[in-house]
Design a protein around this motif. Structure first.
Motif, mmCIF file in Angstrom:
data_model
loop_
_atom_site.group_PDB
_atom_site.id
_atom_site.type_symbol
_atom_site.label_atom_id
_atom_site.label_comp_id
_atom_site.label_asym_id
_atom_site.label_seq_id
_atom_site.Cartn_x
_atom_site.Cartn_y
_atom_site.Cartn_z
ATOM 1 N N LYS A 133 0.903 -1.130 -0.039
ATOM 2 C CA LYS A 133 -0.079 0.051 -0.108
ATOM 3 C C LYS A 133 0.865 1.152 -0.028
ATOM 4 O O LYS A 133 1.780 1.214 1.080
ATOM 5 C CB LYS A 133 -0.974 0.126 1.261
ATOM 6 C CG LYS A 133 -1.962 1.047 1.234
ATOM 7 C CD LYS A 133 -2.732 1.014 2.392
ATOM 8 C CE LYS A 133 -3.435 -0.223 2.786
ATOM 9 N NZ LYS A 133 -4.042 -0.395 4.182
ATOM 10 N N ILE A 134 0.727 2.030 -0.888
ATOM 11 C CA ILE A 134 1.506 3.192 -1.073
ATOM 12 C C ILE A 134 1.039 4.460 -0.716
ATOM 13 O O ILE A 134 -0.376 4.828 -1.040
ATOM 14 C CB ILE A 134 2.175 3.602 -2.714
ATOM 15 C CG1 ILE A 134 2.537 2.333 -3.303
ATOM 16 C CG2 ILE A 134 3.104 4.519 -2.326
ATOM 17 C CD1 ILE A 134 3.962 1.758 -2.604
ATOM 18 N N VAL A 135 1.573 5.223 0.656
ATOM 19 C CA VAL A 135 0.934 6.413 1.031
ATOM 20 C C VAL A 135 1.831 7.321 0.577
ATOM 21 O O VAL A 135 3.160 7.368 0.724
ATOM 22 C CB VAL A 135 0.713 6.398 2.864
ATOM 23 C CG1 VAL A 135 0.221 7.402 3.061
ATOM 24 C CG2 VAL A 135 0.014 5.053 3.089
ATOM 25 N N TYR A 136 1.251 8.607 0.040
ATOM 26 C CA TYR A 136 2.283 9.568 -0.579
ATOM 27 C C TYR A 136 1.902 10.837 -0.086
ATOM 28 O O TYR A 136 0.562 11.157 0.123
ATOM 29 C CB TYR A 136 2.520 9.523 -1.961
ATOM 30 C CG TYR A 136 1.374 9.724 -2.771
ATOM 31 C CD1 TYR A 136 1.023 10.968 -3.519
ATOM 32 C CD2 TYR A 136 0.363 8.672 -3.208
ATOM 33 C CE1 TYR A 136 0.089 11.264 -4.176
ATOM 34 C CE2 TYR A 136 -0.581 8.924 -3.963
ATOM 35 C CZ TYR A 136 -1.016 10.073 -4.506
ATOM 36 O OH TYR A 136 -1.773 10.506 -5.227
ATOM 37 N N ARG A 137 2.544 12.014 -0.276
ATOM 38 C CA ARG A 137 2.155 13.219 0.141
ATOM 39 C C ARG A 137 3.152 14.169 -0.578
ATOM 40 O O ARG A 137 4.525 13.837 -0.678
ATOM 41 C CB ARG A 137 2.241 13.465 1.554
ATOM 42 C CG ARG A 137 1.840 14.928 2.111
ATOM 43 C CD ARG A 137 0.303 14.859 2.259
ATOM 44 N NE ARG A 137 -0.259 16.163 2.625
ATOM 45 C CZ ARG A 137 -0.247 16.681 3.693
ATOM 46 N NH1 ARG A 137 -0.298 16.216 4.556
ATOM 47 N NH2 ARG A 137 -0.889 18.134 3.637
ATOM 48 N N LEU A 142 5.503 14.477 10.010
ATOM 49 C CA LEU A 142 6.512 14.545 11.025
ATOM 50 C C LEU A 142 7.804 14.712 10.474
ATOM 51 O O LEU A 142 8.706 15.484 10.887
ATOM 52 C CB LEU A 142 6.238 13.468 12.170
ATOM 53 C CG LEU A 142 7.351 13.216 13.019
ATOM 54 C CD1 LEU A 142 7.340 14.425 14.048
ATOM 55 C CD2 LEU A 142 7.276 11.897 13.716
ATOM 56 N N LEU A 143 8.051 13.812 9.655
ATOM 57 C CA LEU A 143 9.293 13.879 8.910
ATOM 58 C C LEU A 143 9.458 15.104 8.099
ATOM 59 O O LEU A 143 10.655 15.638 8.452
ATOM 60 C CB LEU A 143 9.458 12.437 7.825
ATOM 61 C CG LEU A 143 10.542 12.388 7.009
ATOM 62 C CD1 LEU A 143 11.712 12.304 7.663
ATOM 63 C CD2 LEU A 143 10.575 11.291 5.878
ATOM 64 N N GLU A 147 10.798 6.773 17.012
ATOM 65 C CA GLU A 147 10.881 7.810 17.603
ATOM 66 C C GLU A 147 9.949 8.722 16.946
ATOM 67 O O GLU A 147 10.002 9.073 15.641
ATOM 68 C CB GLU A 147 12.265 8.319 17.610
ATOM 69 C CG GLU A 147 12.546 9.627 18.220
ATOM 70 C CD GLU A 147 12.315 9.499 19.860
ATOM 71 O OE1 GLU A 147 11.278 10.261 20.099
ATOM 72 O OE2 GLU A 147 12.838 8.805 20.460
ATOM 73 N N THR A 148 9.216 9.782 17.633
ATOM 74 C CA THR A 148 8.291 10.824 16.935
ATOM 75 C C THR A 148 8.609 12.221 17.650
ATOM 76 O O THR A 148 8.106 13.231 17.324
ATOM 77 C CB THR A 148 7.084 10.194 17.305
ATOM 78 O OG1 THR A 148 6.491 10.204 18.772
ATOM 79 C CG2 THR A 148 6.507 9.106 16.480
ATOM 80 N N ILE A 158 0.492 6.845 8.841
ATOM 81 C CA ILE A 158 1.619 6.998 7.585
ATOM 82 C C ILE A 158 1.755 8.421 7.105
ATOM 83 O O ILE A 158 2.814 8.819 7.187
ATOM 84 C CB ILE A 158 1.767 5.858 6.623
ATOM 85 C CG1 ILE A 158 1.492 4.672 7.475
ATOM 86 C CG2 ILE A 158 2.725 6.280 5.886
ATOM 87 C CD1 ILE A 158 2.894 4.183 8.148
ATOM 88 N N LEU A 159 0.345 8.922 6.906
ATOM 89 C CA LEU A 159 0.338 10.256 6.417
ATOM 90 C C LEU A 159 0.862 11.274 7.719
ATOM 91 O O LEU A 159 1.619 12.148 7.318
ATOM 92 C CB LEU A 159 -1.112 10.733 6.185
ATOM 93 C CG LEU A 159 -1.569 10.594 4.494
ATOM 94 C CD1 LEU A 159 -2.869 10.797 4.464
ATOM 95 C CD2 LEU A 159 -0.729 11.212 3.756
ATOM 96 N N GLU A 160 0.455 11.084 8.830
ATOM 97 C CA GLU A 160 1.016 11.660 10.146
ATOM 98 C C GLU A 160 2.493 11.574 10.195
ATOM 99 O O GLU A 160 3.287 12.350 10.500
ATOM 100 C CB GLU A 160 0.410 11.307 11.252
ATOM 101 C CG GLU A 160 0.513 12.026 12.408
ATOM 102 C CD GLU A 160 0.068 13.528 12.371
ATOM 103 O OE1 GLU A 160 0.813 14.279 12.921
ATOM 104 O OE2 GLU A 160 -0.866 13.786 11.463
#
Length: 143
Positions: A57-61, A87-88, A126-127, A81-83
């Motif tokens: 499953k590809i999640v992209y932004r 964060l990244l 780690e977040t 994963i969007l979150e």
């Protein structure tokens, strides 16, 4: 394991950063990246940010001129994963000051180091932006 790979790609489809958490040959990586990048870049802004491809499953932004693509297992939570992607980007923004493609290209080792602080063996560990950036800031002080 949740995250299988993380890609950062520009609008022309050139990979600027690739981090894999499962073993693939170079040919398999090249083919997979090409297929996924073509599929994601062809989508418009009105379409959702989730694509199913092979057994991923590809999640992209998209942020400015960079696409952040994360390949995950089919049972992974897309919104989490969007979150993570957000964060990244926020972490890179804090370090580089409005991160752009050139920051990734000229400081690739720092971008990889941030990912290594955040993700271990495909799991987010780690977040905290401060905890992610403190080792990098220490390295900057010593150099």
């Amino acid at each position: 394991m949740g995250i299988r790979f993380i890609l950062m790609v520009n609008k022309q489809g050139q990979t600027r950063l690739a981090q894999y958490y499962e073993w693939l040959t170079l040919e398999e990586r090249r083919a997979l990246e090409g297929e996924i990048v073509r599929k994601c870049l062809a989508r418009n802004d009105q379409q959702c940010s989730f694509v199913e491809h092979r057994n991923y499953k590809i999640v992209y932004r998209r942020y400015a001129s960079l696409f952040f693509l994360v390949g995950v297992d089919n049972d992974e939570n897309e919104l989490a994963i969007l979150e993570f992607i957000h964060l990244l980007v926020e972490t890179m923004d804090r370090h580089f000051g409005n991160v752009c493609e050139l920051d990734i290209m000229f400081h690739l080792e720092k971008a990889h180091f941030m990912l290594e602080e955040m993700v271990m063996n495909g799991c987010i560990v780690e977040t905290s932006k401060a905890n992610i950036l403190s080792p990098i800031q220490l390295m900057d002080k010593t150099s």
